[in-house]
Design a protein around this motif. Sequence first.
Motif, short mmCIF file in Angstrom:
data_model
loop_
_atom_site.label_atom_id
_atom_site.label_comp_id
_atom_site.label_asym_id
_atom_site.label_seq_id
_atom_site.Cartn_x
_atom_site.Cartn_y
_atom_site.Cartn_z
N THR B 5 0.67 -1.32 0.01
CA THR B 5 0.08 -0.08 0.10
C THR B 5 0.89 1.20 -0.09
O THR B 5 1.74 1.33 0.68
CB THR B 5 -0.86 0.01 1.17
OG1 THR B 5 -1.37 -1.28 1.50
CG2 THR B 5 -1.90 1.14 1.21
N PRO B 7 2.43 4.58 1.13
CA PRO B 7 2.76 4.91 2.64
C PRO B 7 1.53 5.97 2.96
O PRO B 7 1.19 5.81 4.30
CB PRO B 7 4.06 5.37 2.51
CG PRO B 7 4.44 5.58 1.30
CD PRO B 7 3.80 4.79 0.41
N HIS B 49 -7.87 -0.44 -3.48
CA HIS B 49 -7.75 0.26 -5.02
C HIS B 49 -6.52 0.56 -5.41
O HIS B 49 -5.86 0.49 -6.71
CB HIS B 49 -8.92 1.22 -5.07
CG HIS B 49 -10.22 0.64 -5.14
ND1 HIS B 49 -10.88 0.18 -6.18
CD2 HIS B 49 -11.17 0.32 -4.24
CE1 HIS B 49 -12.07 -0.24 -6.08
NE2 HIS B 49 -12.39 -0.11 -4.86
N ARG B 51 -3.54 -0.20 -4.35
CA ARG B 51 -2.82 -1.70 -4.80
C ARG B 51 -3.06 -2.19 -6.05
O ARG B 51 -1.94 -2.30 -6.69
CB ARG B 51 -3.03 -2.59 -3.62
CG ARG B 51 -2.26 -2.37 -2.12
CD ARG B 51 -1.98 -3.66 -1.31
NE ARG B 51 -3.30 -4.10 -1.24
CZ ARG B 51 -3.96 -3.94 -0.15
NH1 ARG B 51 -3.66 -2.97 0.93
NH2 ARG B 51 -5.19 -4.38 0.18
N GLU B 56 -1.23 -2.61 -11.83
CA GLU B 56 -1.58 -2.63 -13.14
C GLU B 56 -0.29 -1.92 -14.10
O GLU B 56 -0.12 -2.33 -15.18
CB GLU B 56 -2.70 -1.54 -13.60
CG GLU B 56 -4.16 -2.35 -13.67
CD GLU B 56 -5.27 -1.22 -13.59
OE1 GLU B 56 -5.12 -0.16 -14.17
OE2 GLU B 56 -6.14 -1.74 -12.75
N LYS B 66 4.31 3.20 -21.88
CA LYS B 66 3.60 4.28 -21.74
C LYS B 66 4.22 5.77 -22.16
O LYS B 66 3.52 6.54 -22.85
CB LYS B 66 2.91 4.51 -20.35
CG LYS B 66 1.52 4.13 -20.53
CD LYS B 66 1.01 4.44 -18.87
CE LYS B 66 -0.44 4.24 -19.27
NZ LYS B 66 -0.94 3.15 -18.06
N ASP B 67 5.32 5.88 -21.88
CA ASP B 67 5.85 7.35 -22.01
C ASP B 67 6.77 7.33 -23.46
O ASP B 67 6.96 8.49 -23.73
CB ASP B 67 7.16 7.65 -20.87
CG ASP B 67 6.13 7.55 -19.46
OD1 ASP B 67 5.02 7.98 -19.57
OD2 ASP B 67 6.66 7.55 -18.58
N PRO B 69 6.54 5.42 -26.54
CA PRO B 69 5.97 4.37 -27.57
C PRO B 69 6.56 4.37 -28.93
O PRO B 69 6.22 3.45 -29.54
CB PRO B 69 4.26 5.08 -27.71
CG PRO B 69 4.51 6.39 -27.35
CD PRO B 69 5.40 6.78 -26.50
N GLU B 70 7.56 5.37 -28.97
CA GLU B 70 8.04 5.30 -30.39
C GLU B 70 9.45 4.47 -30.34
O GLU B 70 10.11 4.37 -31.45
CB GLU B 70 8.51 6.89 -30.94
CG GLU B 70 7.07 7.67 -31.17
CD GLU B 70 6.25 6.89 -32.43
OE1 GLU B 70 6.78 6.40 -33.44
OE2 GLU B 70 5.25 6.75 -32.28
#
Lengths: 398, 79
Positions: B5, B7, B49, B51, B56, B66-67, B69-70
């Motif tokens: 979790t 902090p 939630h 966690r 994911e 995600k940051d 993609p290329e």
Amino acid sequence: MAARSFSSASTTTILLRSGRWRRTMRAAAFPFRVSCSAAAGGTVVIGLAADSGCGKTTFVRRLTSVLGAGTAVAAAPPWGGNPGSNTLLGDAATVICLDDYHSLDRAGRKERGVTALDPRANDFDLMYRQLKAIKEGRAVAKPIYNHATGLLDPPELITPPKILVVEGLHPMYDERVRGLLDFSIYLDISSDIKFAWKIQRDMAERGHSLESIKASIEARKPDFDAYIDPQKQYADAVIEVLPTRLIAAADDDGDEGKVLRVKLIMKEGVEHFAPAYLFDEGSTISWIPCGRKLSCSYPGIKFSYFPDTYFGHEVSVLEMDGKFDKLDELIYVESHLSNLSTKYYGEVTQQMLKHADFPGSNNGTGLFQTIVGLKIRDLYEQVVAERAASPPALAAVA
Amino acid sequence: SGPATPPDISDKMSESIDKAKEACAEDTASGKCAAAWDEVEELSAAASHARDKLKETSDPLEAYCKDNPETDECRTYDN
């Protein structure tokens, strides 16, 4: 999901995603957002009621997966808005959490000594007005209850989707709100299972012990019994989760909550909702599929199907006790169930396999949640077809 | 068991448990006591939630893609 929908030029999306855009939301400052605009059929509203920690989230994920067929995009929170938002946008469905209609924030509830379960902590007038507006095709600015801070944040814009799922503690509590629901589901988790699930969820938390988990359940119970539980009489489908009967209590070695007996209680005579059945509609059947065609390990699997009455309503009940060892063998069970509203043979099994990592994927909770999801899709399609056949008198002339 | 979790929520949580025990010391049937435990429940749910959200993004490659993609290791073409 959001980034894809803006433009195909990835440079733009990266620029947009850098997060500088976040600002306090005022009506004028809503960033343009992705959402499914309602089809000509208008919005279909689905209510999902359950206590906190009873698997609403898992159900919502299964549901949006069934409804959002055809895209790889999972439901995601609204893009560029409040990171504390509880709303999920899929391409067919929008899911809103009714905690957003708390009239008292965390401090306010504490001051007055009421829990979130208490109707006095919720604004049913606003809930009714806004849900009605969405159903009539108008966008609303819905407040956001931030679970992390316990405060009510500035509102977010919700545009009418094809399917609106409202999940929370009180979707069927207020008579006016109940009247807006096209279909309603109640997740009924028995106290022993609830306790087991909360232990699994919270045991790792610092300072939370068996005693404090028990105390928390006990303290909330009177309000739960008074305000939440009675809603199940209004539900079109109830998913009941109970301890197994396959293992005698005597040799149950702390497996509480590992093997489940799950009942899907389906109301008869609900428009656009034909209950699923096993082998022969209306009979009473008990079926143990384990044998040459399905390998089961201890304690095995047992299905039941029977007519019953539930709060004075005629219902059909499907029950599954036990768990699957190999998920792909579910196809054997699926082929004996009828009225599943699948689009092709094996769709239930495929949906379950797609989300094998979700809790409940090897027992009745996942199976029945998936079936209810397919039923909702079917209901939506029927409602839309019906509305298209008889356009409302006030249809806007383009 | 998955990620821990965050902090900030975890601290709030143990604080609210202590407060709830305190609030219930006098009268376990009071609204104050129920409201205090309800807050604990709300924070437990929020923690779980949080966690899940961490789970994911627990794949380091996914997080990187995600940051970026290329980049070579992230490019995907549908056809």
